[in-house]
Design an enzyme around this catalytic site. Sequence first.
Site, PDB file in Angstrom:
ATOM      1  N   ARG A 100     -29.976  27.205  19.948  1.00 15.05           N
ATOM      2  CA  ARG A 100     -28.596  27.364  20.530  1.00 15.05           C
ATOM      3  C   ARG A 100     -27.567  27.729  19.111  1.00 15.05           C
ATOM      4  O   ARG A 100     -27.644  26.453  18.598  1.00 15.05           O
ATOM      5  CB  ARG A 100     -28.015  26.472  21.245  1.00 15.05           C
ATOM      6  CG  ARG A 100     -26.795  26.957  21.813  1.00 15.05           C
ATOM      7  CD  ARG A 100     -26.183  26.116  23.071  1.00 15.05           C
ATOM      8  NE  ARG A 100     -24.947  26.503  23.471  1.00 15.05           N
ATOM      9  CZ  ARG A 100     -24.036  25.855  24.430  1.00 15.05           C
ATOM     10  NH1 ARG A 100     -24.469  24.767  24.786  1.00 15.05           N
ATOM     11  NH2 ARG A 100     -23.084  26.596  24.644  1.00 15.05           N
ATOM     12  N   ARG A 111     -27.617  30.803  28.477  1.00 15.54           N
ATOM     13  CA  ARG A 111     -28.040  29.989  27.290  1.00 15.54           C
ATOM     14  C   ARG A 111     -29.439  29.066  27.350  1.00 15.54           C
ATOM     15  O   ARG A 111     -29.880  29.051  28.708  1.00 15.54           O
ATOM     16  CB  ARG A 111     -27.113  28.867  26.900  1.00 15.54           C
ATOM     17  CG  ARG A 111     -26.838  28.045  28.173  1.00 15.54           C
ATOM     18  CD  ARG A 111     -25.444  27.499  27.803  1.00 15.54           C
ATOM     19  NE  ARG A 111     -24.143  28.471  27.683  1.00 15.54           N
ATOM     20  CZ  ARG A 111     -23.064  28.290  27.586  1.00 15.54           C
ATOM     21  NH1 ARG A 111     -22.510  27.165  27.831  1.00 15.54           N
ATOM     22  NH2 ARG A 111     -22.290  29.074  27.176  1.00 15.54           N
ATOM     23  N   ASP A 114     -27.860  23.703  27.329  1.00 11.70           N
ATOM     24  CA  ASP A 114     -26.495  23.166  26.914  1.00 11.70           C
ATOM     25  C   ASP A 114     -26.321  21.828  27.510  1.00 11.70           C
ATOM     26  O   ASP A 114     -27.164  21.260  28.683  1.00 11.70           O
ATOM     27  CB  ASP A 114     -25.687  24.196  28.305  1.00 11.70           C
ATOM     28  CG  ASP A 114     -24.135  23.688  28.204  1.00 11.70           C
ATOM     29  OD1 ASP A 114     -23.498  23.584  26.922  1.00 11.70           O
ATOM     30  OD2 ASP A 114     -23.529  23.505  29.182  1.00 11.70           O
ATOM     31  N   ASP A 116     -23.775  18.813  27.743  1.00 12.12           N
ATOM     32  CA  ASP A 116     -22.246  18.428  27.777  1.00 12.12           C
ATOM     33  C   ASP A 116     -22.256  16.724  28.084  1.00 12.12           C
ATOM     34  O   ASP A 116     -22.935  16.447  28.784  1.00 12.12           O
ATOM     35  CB  ASP A 116     -21.518  18.847  28.930  1.00 12.12           C
ATOM     36  CG  ASP A 116     -21.386  20.535  28.635  1.00 12.12           C
ATOM     37  OD1 ASP A 116     -21.202  20.817  27.305  1.00 12.12           O
ATOM     38  OD2 ASP A 116     -21.304  21.125  29.426  1.00 12.12           O
TER      39      ASP A 116
END
Length: 183
Positions: A100, A111, A114, A116
């Site tokens: 990424r 993607r 990911d 977070d």
Amino acid sequence: MPPKLPHEFFVRRPRKVEKAVAYLCLGSNLGDRAGTMAKAVGLIARTGLKIIARSSLYETPPWGPVPQGPYLNMVVAVETELSARELLHMLLGVEHAFGRDRSREVRFGPRTIDIDILLYGDEVVAEPDLEIPHPRMMERAFALIPLSELAPDLTVGGVAVTAALAGLDRSGIVKVEPQPASD
């Protein structure tokens, strides 16, 4: 010639380090989604974070304006001695290990992985590149469903996660087989 220092000068003294529990939301909609997620959790564990809980995997519709395939999402609770900023940099490194490059991708686009930071203890961080609690988590069922699986009594900003989830559209979100342990 440098001054002679006492032997005690060179002794490392342990410092008191506070541990925090952070909740991380992982998502993937390219390639072997489940395999990538399992490998990412394994890599996170190998960085020294202690995985204390992981949700089931959920297949979720894509979020945002870019046409793309469905995601797999999950939430992982970790115990860490890293600061929130250090945790962010470590997680960006994990994403990078899976190819990424945030600087070259379309915002809200597909993607491979990911990651977070949803929550970091009780901390509130408001910086240009780091906001905790995650600024849109209470609007996203794909994050709240797995988070509420791990911490059903959790409140964020005085709002119960389950109450926020009750007001969201959960259509198209399907629990898939439990995440295999592959640390």
